[in-house]
Write a protein that holds these residues in place. Structure first.
Motif, PDB file in Angstrom:
ATOM      1  N   TYR A   1       0.831  -1.192   0.000  1.00  0.00           N
ATOM      2  CA  TYR A   1       0.000   0.000   0.000  1.00  0.00           C
ATOM      3  C   TYR A   1       0.871   1.250   0.000  1.00  0.00           C
ATOM      4  CZ  TYR A   1      -3.639  -3.290   1.483  1.00  0.00           C
ATOM      5  OH  TYR A   1      -4.508  -4.338   1.565  1.00  0.00           O
ATOM      6  N   LYS A   2       0.405   2.268  -0.739  1.00  0.00           N
ATOM      7  CA  LYS A   2       1.137   3.527  -0.786  1.00  0.00           C
ATOM      8  C   LYS A   2       0.865   4.385   0.441  1.00  0.00           C
ATOM      9  CE  LYS A   2       1.426   3.934  -5.838  1.00  0.00           C
ATOM     10  NZ  LYS A   2       1.072   4.756  -7.024  1.00  0.00           N
ATOM     11  N   LYS A   3      -0.384   4.369   0.902  1.00  0.00           N
ATOM     12  CA  LYS A   3      -0.751   5.216   2.034  1.00  0.00           C
ATOM     13  C   LYS A   3      -1.417   4.373   3.128  1.00  0.00           C
ATOM     14  CE  LYS A   3       0.726   9.119   0.405  1.00  0.00           C
ATOM     15  NZ  LYS A   3       1.877   9.803   1.065  1.00  0.00           N
ATOM     16  N   ILE A   4      -0.757   4.307   4.264  1.00  0.00           N
ATOM     17  CA  ILE A   4      -1.286   3.578   5.420  1.00  0.00           C
ATOM     18  C   ILE A   4      -1.646   4.592   6.497  1.00  0.00           C
ATOM     19  CG2 ILE A   4      -0.780   1.882   7.209  1.00  0.00           C
ATOM     20  CD1 ILE A   4       1.276   0.653   5.316  1.00  0.00           C
ATOM     21  N   ALA A   5      -2.934   4.643   6.845  1.00  0.00           N
ATOM     22  CA  ALA A   5      -3.371   5.544   7.906  1.00  0.00           C
ATOM     23  C   ALA A   5      -3.233   4.839   9.248  1.00  0.00           C
ATOM     24  CB  ALA A   5      -4.812   5.974   7.688  1.00  0.00           C
ATOM     25  N   VAL A   6      -2.540   5.474  10.169  1.00  0.00           N
ATOM     26  CA  VAL A   6      -2.458   4.988  11.548  1.00  0.00           C
ATOM     27  C   VAL A   6      -3.257   5.965  12.394  1.00  0.00           C
ATOM     28  CG1 VAL A   6      -0.957   4.475  13.500  1.00  0.00           C
ATOM     29  CG2 VAL A   6      -0.195   3.965  11.163  1.00  0.00           C
TER      30      VAL A   6
ATOM     31  N   ASN B   1       5.079   6.867   3.840  1.00  0.00           N
ATOM     32  CA  ASN B   1       3.906   6.038   3.546  1.00  0.00           C
ATOM     33  C   ASN B   1       2.884   6.027   4.677  1.00  0.00           C
ATOM     34  OD1 ASN B   1       4.922   5.116   1.024  1.00  0.00           O
ATOM     35  ND2 ASN B   1       6.238   3.667   2.093  1.00  0.00           N
ATOM     36  N   ILE B   2       3.197   6.678   5.791  1.00  0.00           N
ATOM     37  CA  ILE B   2       2.327   6.649   6.972  1.00  0.00           C
ATOM     38  C   ILE B   2       1.634   8.001   7.150  1.00  0.00           C
ATOM     39  CG2 ILE B   2       2.223   6.369   9.467  1.00  0.00           C
ATOM     40  CD1 ILE B   2       2.857   3.773   8.094  1.00  0.00           C
ATOM     41  N   LEU B   3       0.316   7.965   7.284  1.00  0.00           N
ATOM     42  CA  LEU B   3      -0.477   9.132   7.653  1.00  0.00           C
ATOM     43  C   LEU B   3      -0.978   8.914   9.079  1.00  0.00           C
ATOM     44  CD1 LEU B   3      -2.718   9.344   4.437  1.00  0.00           C
ATOM     45  CD2 LEU B   3      -0.574  10.570   4.857  1.00  0.00           C
ATOM     46  N   TYR B   4      -0.758   9.876   9.957  1.00  0.00           N
ATOM     47  CA  TYR B   4      -1.204   9.684  11.337  1.00  0.00           C
ATOM     48  C   TYR B   4      -2.246  10.715  11.727  1.00  0.00           C
ATOM     49  CZ  TYR B   4      -1.518   9.630  16.382  1.00  0.00           C
ATOM     50  OH  TYR B   4      -2.010   9.580  17.652  1.00  0.00           O
ATOM     51  N   SER B   5      -3.257  10.231  12.473  1.00  0.00           N
ATOM     52  CA  SER B   5      -4.252  11.115  13.062  1.00  0.00           C
ATOM     53  C   SER B   5      -4.626  10.567  14.429  1.00  0.00           C
ATOM     54  CB  SER B   5      -5.500  11.189  12.180  1.00  0.00           C
ATOM     55  OG  SER B   5      -6.401  12.157  12.682  1.00  0.00           O
ATOM     56  N   MET B   6      -4.748  11.446  15.402  1.00  0.00           N
ATOM     57  CA  MET B   6      -4.963  11.020  16.788  1.00  0.00           C
ATOM     58  C   MET B   6      -6.335  10.385  16.997  1.00  0.00           C
ATOM     59  SD  MET B   6      -4.335  13.391  20.123  1.00  0.00           S
ATOM     60  CE  MET B   6      -4.424  12.774  21.799  1.00  0.00           C
TER      61      MET B   6
ATOM     62  N   ALA C   1     -10.938  14.835  11.802  1.00  0.00           N
ATOM     63  CA  ALA C   1      -9.622  14.759  11.164  1.00  0.00           C
ATOM     64  C   ALA C   1      -9.241  13.310  10.895  1.00  0.00           C
ATOM     65  CB  ALA C   1      -8.575  15.432  12.048  1.00  0.00           C
ATOM     66  N   ALA C   2      -9.574  12.441  11.820  1.00  0.00           N
ATOM     67  CA  ALA C   2      -9.242  11.019  11.647  1.00  0.00           C
ATOM     68  C   ALA C   2     -10.034  10.414  10.491  1.00  0.00           C
ATOM     69  CB  ALA C   2      -9.532  10.262  12.936  1.00  0.00           C
ATOM     70  N   ILE C   3     -11.302  10.776  10.398  1.00  0.00           N
ATOM     71  CA  ILE C   3     -12.127  10.248   9.304  1.00  0.00           C
ATOM     72  C   ILE C   3     -11.584  10.716   7.958  1.00  0.00           C
ATOM     73  CG2 ILE C   3     -14.432  10.366   8.256  1.00  0.00           C
ATOM     74  CD1 ILE C   3     -15.522  10.572  11.166  1.00  0.00           C
ATOM     75  N   GLU C   4     -11.160  11.962   7.884  1.00  0.00           N
ATOM     76  CA  GLU C   4     -10.595  12.479   6.626  1.00  0.00           C
ATOM     77  C   GLU C   4      -9.282  11.778   6.300  1.00  0.00           C
ATOM     78  OE1 GLU C   4     -10.414  14.262   3.153  1.00  0.00           O
ATOM     79  OE2 GLU C   4     -12.127  14.355   4.544  1.00  0.00           O
TER      80      GLU C   4
ATOM     81  N   GLN D   1      -8.365   9.223   2.884  1.00  0.00           N
ATOM     82  CA  GLN D   1      -7.259   9.417   1.947  1.00  0.00           C
ATOM     83  C   GLN D   1      -6.337   8.202   1.830  1.00  0.00           C
ATOM     84  OE1 GLN D   1      -5.142  12.903   3.247  1.00  0.00           O
ATOM     85  NE2 GLN D   1      -6.985  14.203   3.295  1.00  0.00           N
ATOM     86  N   ALA D   2      -6.502   7.249   2.731  1.00  0.00           N
ATOM     87  CA  ALA D   2      -5.549   6.138   2.817  1.00  0.00           C
ATOM     88  C   ALA D   2      -6.049   4.895   2.090  1.00  0.00           C
ATOM     89  CB  ALA D   2      -5.283   5.804   4.283  1.00  0.00           C
ATOM     90  N   ASP D   3      -5.099   4.013   1.750  1.00  0.00           N
ATOM     91  CA  ASP D   3      -5.444   2.723   1.156  1.00  0.00           C
ATOM     92  C   ASP D   3      -5.909   1.742   2.226  1.00  0.00           C
ATOM     93  OD1 ASP D   3      -4.549   3.528  -1.470  1.00  0.00           O
ATOM     94  OD2 ASP D   3      -2.500   3.280  -0.728  1.00  0.00           O
ATOM     95  N   ILE D   4      -5.388   1.901   3.430  1.00  0.00           N
ATOM     96  CA  ILE D   4      -5.680   0.982   4.534  1.00  0.00           C
ATOM     97  C   ILE D   4      -5.579   1.744   5.836  1.00  0.00           C
ATOM     98  CG2 ILE D   4      -3.253   0.261   4.585  1.00  0.00           C
ATOM     99  CD1 ILE D   4      -4.085  -2.411   5.620  1.00  0.00           C
ATOM    100  N   VAL D   5      -6.354   1.306   6.830  1.00  0.00           N
ATOM    101  CA  VAL D   5      -6.345   1.956   8.140  1.00  0.00           C
ATOM    102  C   VAL D   5      -5.923   0.947   9.206  1.00  0.00           C
ATOM    103  CG1 VAL D   5      -7.722   3.094   9.923  1.00  0.00           C
ATOM    104  CG2 VAL D   5      -8.168   3.570   7.498  1.00  0.00           C
ATOM    105  N   LEU D   6      -4.957   1.336  10.000  1.00  0.00           N
ATOM    106  CA  LEU D   6      -4.589   0.591  11.203  1.00  0.00           C
ATOM    107  C   LEU D   6      -5.017   1.440  12.392  1.00  0.00           C
ATOM    108  CD1 LEU D   6      -0.979  -0.614  10.263  1.00  0.00           C
ATOM    109  CD2 LEU D   6      -3.115  -1.897  10.100  1.00  0.00           C
ATOM    110  N   PHE D   7      -6.107   1.037  13.032  1.00  0.00           N
ATOM    111  CA  PHE D   7      -6.599   1.762  14.195  1.00  0.00           C
ATOM    112  C   PHE D   7      -5.929   1.186  15.442  1.00  0.00           C
ATOM    113  CE2 PHE D   7      -9.309   2.587  17.810  1.00  0.00           C
ATOM    114  CZ  PHE D   7      -9.693   3.911  17.613  1.00  0.00           C
ATOM    115  N   VAL D   8      -5.189   2.005  16.157  1.00  0.00           N
ATOM    116  CA  VAL D   8      -4.466   1.555  17.347  1.00  0.00           C
ATOM    117  C   VAL D   8      -5.127   2.178  18.572  1.00  0.00           C
ATOM    118  CG1 VAL D   8      -2.235   1.350  18.483  1.00  0.00           C
ATOM    119  CG2 VAL D   8      -2.348   1.450  15.977  1.00  0.00           C
TER     120      VAL D   8
END
Length: 734
Positions: free
Chosen positions: A382-387, A425-430, A455-458, A462-469
């Protein structure tokens, strides 16, 4: 002038002769002598005042030795998961040293989830080396109280809901710690299963449940691990506080189990001099505190086992043999530790300890769901991974009460994922925010929660995949000493946030960092779920190893995840069953704790005890027994073949459960009596062997006050979890 020199030399000769003669006769200093000889010799040289001084604190974390005889003080340190930083002399506050930042190891729920005694030995040895390097006499851990309710604030410090699992994991931990000349201190003895009213609550439990569920891990630590110290619990049983409870400490621990070590009180757990003297306590610590905060300054000489004890000895109120027994036990621990022969030097925050922490975390992480092999995620997929999630960046080695650590470093999940996949490759949102922990409360976050969620939903969009921690976080009422959880749900609006994220991105994996089970209303729409526990210094690296596939998950749940709170045995009755009325709590579920309750009552769970997925698959053969009929004097061998039928190497935990089908007393549907973790290459097959004895088939008869192996028909169940039985075989006990 010559005569003066001769006189001086003669005096020097007689002095040295006298000194060396005394030293030679001081058997307690001779490390080659048996410990019991040294104890007896030291006691013969001590005054009453010196013996009493051994029995109570002189600072927040130390008690006196015998300076006149060169016997050192006893220094203890908090930390089942790491060696705590140095504290002020009589305060809980840090002393602000610059050389006491430790390695943080994963919490004990994670260690239990490895189902690997070899990892427990590595863990114990590593943390013991750190304690030895810091010259500690006693490490205050591990904890082995049973997971009775998923709301208990200290569950993350313990080893799960099953007494057999906790027993098999605590023994190598203790042996590893003590191989460094540091006393492990197994806690909290016993029945410290809730934080609500922990200092006053009287536990009403059957003798059968006490012996079958709540005592076995302590017994194993004593009789198999030869542990050198045990900490009493805050609560009461039989109307007496556990820290000076004659039945618990004298009759069961010291008489029945032949424990020859030291019983130390939990901090602030002593309430009466007569009971402390006669009830089996050896060292009194932290009196006039509530266990976490100082409630006014109180001279150590006024402790129950200080001047009042000394006065009672001199007046004849207390027998001298009581004092000699306590002092002898303390000396025995000192001679085994700081004055022991060939004590190693230890090491601190070493690469080997980082490796041990990372291995423990890797083997303890549990893969709960993996729809269509969503995980692992190879680099470059994946190009964009949202954490998303506060726990991706929040420190989880601090907080929680006495397990809070000052670590040399902590790799956060976000940093670990950036290291693995590349920062770009990592996008982070709290996404959500916890509050600031205060003692006994939590101050709500001042951040705008709606803005964080938007902000997290946006970011997810934008991401290919979401890793919710997410998960819990060791704040008060999450996973924390002195307060139980208030709900089984995720806090801080996480459930709603996950569901909103799922609306804009279908590729969502949830990583839960917690020491307790949680509800998952979003589970059906989630591609993967990882139970990550509290993973210590190497948290981010270990998680990234699992998520990327560099390590194959092999952890199994040491606890059951119920579908709702009311399904759990402790919550199936009324408030007297949990949390009690402030004075008494009644264990109405009796021996049916954890999977024993769900199985016997046929209550479906979200995830069962012993459950955990892998990136490969395993085929189980048909189990076989060495004999279809045995006597109580025989042992029974059980064998089963396991084959890796997947494409990658992996580890499987083969679990053996026993079912007594003809018992005259009620028994659970099944009980864990064996497990083995094996490593298999693709296509490889191994035979696993278990040996069962009379003890594995017995129940405790609380009328006869003895263990009974009752003749009749038994069933062996071999499974991948408590709910996934792959094969059975019967045998008869004559």
């Amino acid at each position: 002038m010559k005569k003066r020199h001769i006189t001086v030399l003669l005096l020097l000769y007689f002095f040295l002769s006298s000194f060396f003669g005394w030293a030679q006769s001081a058997l307690y200093l001779d490390e080659s002598q048996p410990v019991e000889v040294r104890v007896k010799d030291a006691l013969s040289r001590m005054t009453i005042e010196e013996k009493v001084a051994l029995c109570h604190a002189q600072s927040k974390f130390s008690s006196k030795g015998v300076p006149r005889l060169g016997i050192p003080d006893v220094w203890s340190s908090d930390g089942s998961h790491g060696v705590s930083d140095e504290k002020l002399w009589d305060e809980w506050n840090s002393a602000q040293w610059t050389n006491d930042s430790c390695t943080a190891f994963p919490a004990l729920t994670c260690l239990a989830a490895t189902f690997n005694p070899k990892i427990a030995r590595l863990y114990g040895t590593s943390i013991g080396e750190e304690a030895r390097y810091r010259n500690k006499t006693m490490l205050l851990g591990p904890g082995v109280n049973i997971y009775r309710t998923p709301l208990n604030g200290r569950n993350f410090e313990y080893m799960g809901e099953d007494p057999f699992l906790a027993s098999r994991m605590v023994v190598p931990y203790v042996q590893g710690v003590q191989s460094n000349g540091v006393a492990a201190c197994v806690k909290h003895f016993a029945l410290n299963n809730q934080e609500i009213a922990r200092g006053e609550i009287n536990v009403n439990v059957s003798d059968r449940a006490l012996h079958e569920i709540y005592l076995p891990a302590f017994k194993a630590a004593v009789q198999e691990g030869n542990v050198w110290s045990i900490m009493g619990a805050y609560n009461k049983i039989w109307g007496l506080h556990c820290c000076h409870n004659d039945i618990l400490l004298n009759q069961i621990l010291k008489n029945d189990w032949k424990f020859d070590g030291v019983v130390v009180s939990d901090w602030g757990g002593v309430h009466n001099t007569d009971e402390a003297v006669n009830g089996g306590l050896d060292i009194e610590m932290g009196t006039y505190t509530n266990g976490l905060t100082t409630q006014g300054h109180f001279p150590f000489s006024s402790y129950y086992l200080a001047d009042p004890f000394l006065k009672g000895i001199k007046s004849g109120r207390y027998e001298m043999s009581k004092l000699d027994d306590k002092a002898g036990r303390i000396l025995r621990m000192i001679f085994r530790t700081t004055m022991g022969a060939n004590r190693p030097y230890g090491r601190f925050v070493s690469p080997e300890h980082s490796d041990a922490a990372r291995k423990t975390a890797q083997e303890g992480i549990v893969l709960l769901k993996n729809e269509k092999q969503f995980l692992p995620i190879p680099e470059g997929r994946y190009k964009k991974i949202a954490v998303i999630g506060e726990n991706a960046v929040k420190s989880l080695i601090v907080g929680g009460g006495s397990t809070s650590l000052k670590a040399a470093y902590e790799i956060s999940p976000l940093q670990g994922l950036k290291n693995k996949y590349g920062e770009s490759n990592i996008l982070y949102s709290m996404g959500y925010a916890s509050g600031r922990p205060l003692y006994g409360a939590e101050e709500p976050s001042r951040l705008n929660l709606d803005s964080l969620q938007n902000a997290a939903i946006e970011t997810a969009r934008q991401a290919d995949i979401v890793l919710f921690v997410g998960g819990l976080n060791k704040n008060y009422f999450q996973d924390c000493e002195s307060g139980d959880r208030r709900s089984l749900s995720l806090p801080f609006g996480q459930d709603k946030l996950i569901e909103e994220i799922q609306k804009v991105n279908h590729n969502v994996a949830v990583v839960l960092l917690s020491g307790n089970a949680v509800l998952m209303p979003w589970l059906n729409k989630t591609k993967a779920v990882v139970q990550g526990w509290y993973l210590g210094s190497e948290a981010g690296n270990a998680l990234a190893d699992i998520i990327s596939g560099e390590a194959n998950p092999s952890g199994k749940l040491p606890i059951s995840f119920p579908r709702k709170l009311e399904d759990a045995g402790a919550h199936a009755f009324d408030q007297l069953c949990y949390p009690g009325d402030g004075n008494n709590v009644y264990y109405k579920e009796d021996i049916l704790v954890g999977y024993r309750w769900y199985d016997t009552k046929k209550i479906p769970v979200l995830f069962p005890f012993g459950y955990g997925l892998s990136y490969t698959t395993f085929q189980y053969g048909k189990p076989a027994v060495s004999s279809k009929t045995i006597t109580a004097a025989d042992s029974l061998e059980v064998t089963v073949s396991i084959k890796n039928t997947g494409k990658v190497a992996g580890k499987e935990v083969v679990q053996l459960y026993v079912s007594d089908e003809t018992s005259s007393l009620p028994r659970p549907v099944k009980e864990l009596k064996g497990f083995e973790k094996i490593s298999l290459e693709p296509g490889e097959e191994k035979t696993v062997r278990f040996t069962l004895t009379k003890e594995d088939l017995s129940y405790y008869d609380d009328i006869k006050k003895e263990w009974i192996a009752e003749p009749g028909k038994f069933k062996i169940m071999i499974g991948a979890s408590a709910s996934d039985i792959r094969g059975t075989v019967d045998f008869n006990l004559k």
